[in-house]
Design an enzyme around this catalytic site. Structure first.
Site, PDB file in Angstrom:
ATOM      1  CD  GLU A 107      -2.941  -1.247   2.212  1.00 37.74           C
ATOM      2  OE1 GLU A 107      -2.407  -1.595   3.280  1.00 37.74           O
ATOM      3  OE2 GLU A 107      -4.158  -1.020   2.100  1.00 37.74           O
ATOM      4  CD  GLU A 127      -4.054  -6.617   3.716  1.00 40.34           C
ATOM      5  OE1 GLU A 127      -4.101  -7.398   2.724  1.00 40.34           O
ATOM      6  OE2 GLU A 127      -3.282  -5.661   3.769  1.00 40.34           O
TER       7      GLU A 127
END
Ligand SMILES: NC(=O)c1ccc[n+]([C@@H]2O[C@H](COP(=O)([O-])OP(=O)(O)OC[C@H]3O[C@@H](n4cnc5c(N)ncnc54)[C@H](O)[C@@H]3O)[C@@H](O)[C@H]2O)c1
Length: 707
Positions: A107, A127
């Site tokens: 990210e 995730e």
């Protein structure tokens, strides 16, 4: 910039290089975020910076967020602001990546303006496997680069994407062969020379053709297939889908809202419990602090069968030379052919190269002579499950093994104290219970006898790391931790087929609960005869219940041994391991049930799950009470890593606390009323904790020294 700063900044001509150094894997901890801000403050004072490179020292680029923060209070240095600060820099920012770039690491790179990578870099969003969603811009920025479909492919599959694919998909601009920093500097200098400015992901929009109804349908179907009972994958779909309509700022707000929601779900708490539980298992409270592990440079395996072959592969994969000994030339040849076949299929699936296969095979030496084991630091016995045979092997080992060699046995059921006794070095004997296929399954049950020495325990707990195993320490009892808990679970699964439930009904209820496989399909995979033989050999140890494991016996007597004979609880087409319903099996099971006085009836999914899972949890509590396991979370690891218990439910004991011990006790008593106390006796500790209104977690806290 303080000397202890984890982020250094240096100038190379007009390019500022920010270097993160937070060993071992450069997690994006609070300190890294703070230090990045400090470094950016300092950089702001340099007037002539024309480009920035973000790079990491050590074995990987930022590998991800610091998972310790998930369990703690809200973060003090928010990701979002920090990433926005990077994205808003007025000069081009290049992320230069290597290693495994996951979650938060990926990210932060998306907030940079350009991305380059070493060819071996792998990228992933893991995730959802932790019950959460990418929450630091991943769901909003990635679709702006590669579209909704590919982003969801990454998020839902949670598997690494290699660097070449990343370039094809368009989130990596270039691969850098050779020195990454040099290459990244050249890349940045060229941007400057070409007059290229910042290229902000936030200013791009999502290609709507990547987010059609058909694509979303496919993604929802994928989520349903990969994650039964789960919420996070659908939350992730919602978040990624929103990137199409919302400007980045709004999209990020929505993502944060959904990410916080997902962090509060039971599935995220259970998954995070499972994650931390695996980190705890190596802590052995009674080992003296100065206990030293013995070096393991050479290994030996006795028995070149299913397990011995797999164990040898584990050593070879770890780069440890291993001698494999079998009783007969024929056994040895069969074993080596099996090992070759396993490696060949790894090559075919692209897991290793043909060259790596050859290197690993070269580490495995077949032998028929015990003398060939004399230089081994660790020797693991995996011959037939027979006490006399194993004792004989250990006597021979005792005669040839060098002093201080660790002598392990892979027995599943035998009393390892009895095996240790036949040697003159019982302190060096230990159980090393691998699971089948040994080269794949992550669990290693390490079983200490009454005499195993601390250095031996320490050695094998450390050895688990290069072997890529999650070790859990147990004490000797019948079935140790995992198989002992299996007894009631499997017994009820089989028994319900005698009462009229079909194998499919039983298995699908268990799978809906989240088990990786149904119990009866597992019987077919392992071989129905395996369980039957164990029961025949240990008949005296089992309770006097005429229905006990009779479903296995009925199928066994009909020659239905499972996958290997093409029929067991199910039927199998040649060359296909998919279980097919088989009326013949159902008839055999009902017939046996009738003979035992059981009338066929309908079972609800709730009954099926309760009758399997309650005894499992009840036995787990006994295991804890008796000190067979060190801690509740170790029991959880055994069943999540070795038996397919859903990680998102944390493990059997964590789950017991979630449903409440009173619910478990009431359930045990409810079935005791129907089936009698023989199998439905609540654990003493369960009764005691319910009386005191305590959970298992409370009980463990109450026993900690200095509480
Ligand atoms: N198969 C499983 O799923 C599994 C799982 C965990 C533990 N185990 C345990 O692992 C052990 C081995 O099981 P397996 O499934 O690999 O059995 P297997 O039958 O596939 O292999 C046993 C091997 O041992 C060899 N052997 C027999 N006697 C020997 C001797 N005296 N010296 C040297 N070699 C000898 C045989 O030739 C054979 O190759 C057993 O104790 C079993 O309980 C098995």
């Amino acid at each position: 910039m303080s000397a202890s700063s984890l982020v250094k900044i240096a100038k190379h001509g007009n390019v500022a290089v920010l270097t993160v150094n937070n060993p071992p894997v450069n997690t994006l901890s609070i300190k890294v975020r703070e230090d990045t801000h400090t470094a950016l403050d300092e950089m702001a004072r340099w007037p002539d910076v024309k480009a920035v490179v973000l790079i990491c020292e050590g074995r990987t680029f930022i590998s991800g967020a610091d998972i310790n923060e998930f369990a703690g209070p809200p973060q003090e240095v928010p990701y979002r602001q920090m990433f926005a600060r990077i994205e808003q820099l007025p000069v081009p920012v290049v992320a230069a990546m290597h290693g495994t770039v996951m979650g938060g690491g990926l990210e932060i790179s998306l907030a940079c303006h350009y991305r380059v990578a070493a060819p071996s870099t792998r990228f992933s969003f893991p995730e959802v496997t932790l019950g959460i969603i990418p929450g630091a811009g991943g769901t909003q920025r990635m679709p702006r680069l590669i579209g909704v479909e590919k982003t969801l492919d990454m998020v839902l599959n949670a598997k690494p994407v290699d660097a070449k694919t990343a370039v094809d998909w368009g989130f990596i601009d270039a691969l850098i062969d050779g020195d990454l920093k040099e290459g990244a500097l050249r890349f940045a200098e060229k941007l400057v020379a070409d007059g290229k400015g910042p290229r902000r992901t936030s200013e791009r929009s999502v290609d709507p053709s990547t987010c059609t109804a058909a694509i979303l349908d496919r993604m929802n179907a994928l989520a349903a297939k990969l994650y039964p009972n789960r919420v996070a994958p659908y939350t992730a779909i919602k978040a990624v889908r929103a990137s199409l309509d919302l400007p980045l700022a709004k999209g990020l707000e929505y993502e944060t809202e959904l990410a916080n929601e997902s962090k509060a779900t039971p599935e995220s708490k259970g998954s995070i419990h499972a994650f931390f539980a695996e980190r705890e298992t190596r802590k052995i409270p009674d080992l003296p602090a100065d206990t030293q592990a013995r070096p393991v440079k050479v290994a030996g395996v006795i028995g070149a069968g299913t397990m011995g072959g797999g164990i040898a592969i584990c050593f070879a994969n770890a780069g440890i030379p291993v001698t494999v000994l079998d009783a007969s030339d024929e056994g040895l040849k069969r074993g080596m052919a099996g090992i070759d076949k396993t490696y060949e299929s790894m090559v075919k699936r692209g897991r290793i190269t043909a060259e790596e296969k050859a290197q690993r095979l070269a580490l495995i030496t077949p032998s028929l002579k015990y003398e060939d084991l004399k230089s081994a630091d660790v020797i693991i016995e995996a011959v037939f499950e027979d006490m006399k045979l194993k004792q004989d092997v250990f006597r021979k080992l005792d005669a040839v093994a060098k002093p201080n060699a660790v002598l392990g046995t892979n027995t599943s059921t035998l009393d390892i104290n009895e095996i240790a006794k036949v040697t003159k070095r019982p302190a060096d004997v230990i159980g090393l219970h691998f699971f089948s296929p040994a080269n794949v399954m992550p669990l290693l049950e390490v079983v200490r006898t009454d005499t195993t020495g601390p250095a031996v325990i320490k050695t094998v707990m450390e050895l688990a790391k290069p072997l890529r195993k999650t070790p859990v320490l147990a004490r000797v009892c019948y079935g140790f931790i995992g198989n002992r808990m299996m007894e009631g679970y499997a017994r009820e699964a089989g028994r319900m087929t005698l009462e009229g439930a079909t194998p499919r009904e039983v298995d699908s209820a268990l799978q809906k609960f989240g088990m990786a496989m149904g119990m009866l399909a597992v019987f077919d995979m392992a071989g129905v005869d395996v369980g039957v033989k164990v029961h025949q050999a240990n008949a005296a140890q089992y309770p006097p219940d005429p229905t006990y494991y009779q479903s296995d016996f009925a199928l066994y007597e009909a020659g239905r041994l499972g996958q290997k004979t093409g029929k067991g609880y199910y039927r199998y087409e040649p060359g296909d391991r998919t279980p097919q319903d088989d009326p013949e099996a159902i008839a055999i099971l009902r017939e046996r049930g009738k003979k035992l006085g059981l009338e066929p009836r309908k079972h609800t999914e709730q009954e099926i799950v309760e009758r399997c899972i309650y005894p499992l949890m009840n036995e787990a509590i006994r295991i804890l009470e008796e000190g067979i396991a060190i801690r509740a979370s170790d029991v959880d690891v055994v069943w999540t890593a070795g038996y397919g218990f859903p990680r998102y439910r944390g493990g059997p004991l964590y789950y017991a606390d979630q449903i409440g011990l009173k619910t478990l006790l009431d359930g045990m008593l409810k079935y005791q009323k129907i089936f009698g106390p023989m199998h439905w006796q609540p654990a003493k500790l369960l009764v005691e904790l319910v009386q005191k209104g305590m959970s298992i977690a409370d009980w463990e806290r109450s026993r900690r020294p200095g509480k």
